[in-house]
Design a protein around this motif. Structure first.
Motif, short mmCIF file in Angstrom:
data_model
loop_
_atom_site.label_atom_id
_atom_site.label_comp_id
_atom_site.label_asym_id
_atom_site.label_seq_id
_atom_site.Cartn_x
_atom_site.Cartn_y
_atom_site.Cartn_z
N VAL A 149 0.86 -1.18 0.00
CA VAL A 149 0.00 0.00 0.00
C VAL A 149 0.90 1.22 0.00
O VAL A 149 1.60 1.49 0.96
N LEU A 150 0.85 1.96 -1.10
CA LEU A 150 1.75 3.11 -1.29
C LEU A 150 1.05 4.39 -0.85
O LEU A 150 -0.04 4.71 -1.34
N PRO A 151 1.62 5.14 0.07
CA PRO A 151 0.99 6.41 0.49
C PRO A 151 1.02 7.44 -0.65
O PRO A 151 2.04 7.59 -1.33
N VAL A 152 -0.09 8.13 -0.85
CA VAL A 152 -0.09 9.23 -1.80
C VAL A 152 0.69 10.39 -1.20
O VAL A 152 0.84 10.51 0.01
N GLN A 153 1.18 11.27 -2.07
CA GLN A 153 1.96 12.43 -1.64
C GLN A 153 1.09 13.69 -1.68
O GLN A 153 -0.09 13.64 -2.00
N ASP A 154 1.70 14.81 -1.36
CA ASP A 154 0.94 16.06 -1.23
C ASP A 154 0.50 16.66 -2.56
O ASP A 154 -0.36 17.55 -2.58
N THR A 155 1.11 16.20 -3.66
CA THR A 155 0.72 16.69 -4.97
C THR A 155 0.61 15.50 -5.93
O THR A 155 1.15 14.41 -5.67
N VAL A 156 -0.08 15.71 -7.04
CA VAL A 156 -0.16 14.69 -8.07
C VAL A 156 1.23 14.40 -8.62
O VAL A 156 1.62 13.24 -8.82
#
Length: 454
Positions: A149-156
């Motif tokens: 499960v990869l965490p999304v970051q603050d921007t696309v």
């Protein structure tokens, strides 16, 4: 894409955002208020489930007298029902731009479709998924394993960067990704995601539950390997959904439901399983659900190009601008640099329980919204609201008047508060003394109890 011939029931006659694009069953239903009187129900919870299109209900009524067993019946109506079912399968596949060698499995809903696909991933193969997913695109992979499960970051941009780096390791057979968030309507650019995955030898499954009803989508154009979606979110709430995409894993996988229809030969010591799609459709299939789903796909495909996007864009902008003007309201976003979201707007009101506000909107204004964590608990925690939020969502039947009613009701809540007392019962907020009757379905069908359903 499937094309459809428009008739007066389905042709849009209003400017996008000002009125319904397509007629819905029960669009004029009225509901009682706890403060007295009746009001037309404002359905701003389409991301959870949609009402049936009028053309869908008409089609089901038309086909119902022809219903019979399918695939192995010699009777004429069995042959008719088989033709209807298989034709519906083709129409649904065409709606999502299926390639010539793709297969369409009729399922119950998106969750069913993704669980089916999880069972078809080759044993031991690794799956990659983001932490922004709906539970339907998270739990099947967690239960199957192995999964990252990869965490999304603050921007696309940053999220695409970490996704590319993770995929470059070349360890993954499948990337599962949402086509549009059920919390914010946002998504990563699918074309770029598919290109990154395929460059690393990874296939892509798209959770299309919140995408397909709101935006045109094509497996062929995006290059995605599978898409899953639900009829109950696509104006065909008759119990059918679909998994559409490549057949090789589906042909090799264990049957999703072991039973009649999924086999070609059975002995006491051996079984010869059918190829997909029938391999995964054991038991009597949902013929009427498939027909309803195909009809809905045809109606949406028949809308003039771009009109649905413009409709939702205008309504979403109206909601976001109106919410931003209210004191203490925060509209949730995953990324500041994401492309235009679909018509889903989640928000919080400072110092107020989302469940209380939802109960107030229903009891005092006849407005239906969703509150809670939207089957996306990790994402709500990432957005800083682990306790939940409110969600308003729009569709083909939503009008500007619906959006304005919500904004006016929220303004009244923020400035003067509820008019009646509320209490928690069984974990849910409700009017402390609720005079509204809970009508039985027969009474509702007759236009009694909770108002007219004309």
């Amino acid at each position: 894409m499937v094309t459809a011939v428009l008739d007066p029931r389905s042709a849009p006659t209003v400017r996008p955002g000002q009125g319904p694009l397509l007629p819905l069953v029960g669009a004029d239903t009225t509901v009682p208020l706890a403060t007295g009187g009746d009001v037309r129900y404002a359905d701003l919870d389409t991301a959870a489930s949609t009402r049936a299109l009028a053309v869908v209900a008409d089609r089901v009524t038309e086909v119902l007298p022809l219903y019979a067993s399918v695939h192995r019946g010699a009777g004429y109506l069995s042959q008719v029902s088989t033709a209807l079912y298989e034709s519906a399968r083709g129409a649904v596949a065409g709606f999502v731009g299926a390639r010539a060698d793709d297969v369409c499995v009729v399922t119950r809903h998106t969750t069913d479709a993704l669980n089916l696909l999880a069972g078809a991933v080759p044993p031991g193969a690794r799956v990659l998924v983001l932490d922004s997913e709906h539970h339907a695109d998270l739990l099947p992979w967690q239960r199957r394993g192995p999964v990252t499960v990869l965490p999304v970051q603050d921007t696309v941009t940053a999220t695409l960067g970490v996704l590319a780096a993770e995929l470059a390791a070349g360890r993954y057979a499948l990337l599962a990704v949402t086509g549009a968030s059920n919390v914010t309507g946002e998504a990563l650019p699918l074309g770029e995601v598919v290109a990154l995955a395929h460059a690393a030898g990874t296939r892509v499954a798209v959770d299309g539950a919140q995408l397909v009803p709101h935006r045109s989508f094509s497996l062929a154009d995006t290059g995605a390997d599978w898409v899953a979606f639900s009829g109950h979110k696509l104006y065909a709430p008759f119990g059918a959904g679909a998994l559409v995409g490549r057949r090789d894993w589906l042909d090799a996988a264990p049957a999703h439901l072991a039973g009649g229809g999924a086999v070609t030969e059975v002995a006491l010591t051996d079984v010869a399983w059918a190829r997909a799609p029938h391999r995964h459709e054991g038991g009597s299939p949902n013929v009427l659900g498939a027909v309803a789903l195909a009809e809905a796909c045809g109606a949406l495909a028949g809308l003039p190009a771009g009109v649905l996007e413009r409709h939702e864009r205008e309504l979403r902008a109206r909601l976001v601008e109106g919410l931003a003007a209210l004191p203490g309201v925060r509209v949730l976003r995953i990324w500041p640099d994401s492309a235009e979201p679909t018509g889903v707007v989640s928000f919080t009101v400072a110092g107020a329980d989302p469940g209380l506000i939802a109960a107030y909107l229903s009891a005092e204004h006849g407005i239906g919204v969703r509150d809670g964590r939207f089957c996306a608990h990790p994402l709500l925690a990432r957005l800083g609201v682990p306790e939940g939020a409110l969600r308003a969502s729009v569709g083909v039947g939503t009008t500007r008047a619906d959006a304005d009613r919500l904004l006016a009701a929220l303004d009244a809540f923020c400035t003067t508060g509820p008019r009646i007392a509320y209490a928690r019962r069984d974990g849910r907020w409700q009017p402390a003394d609720d005079p509204r009757p809970l009508a039985d379905p027969a009474a509702l069908a007759r236009g009694a109890g909770c108002g007219s359903t004309q």
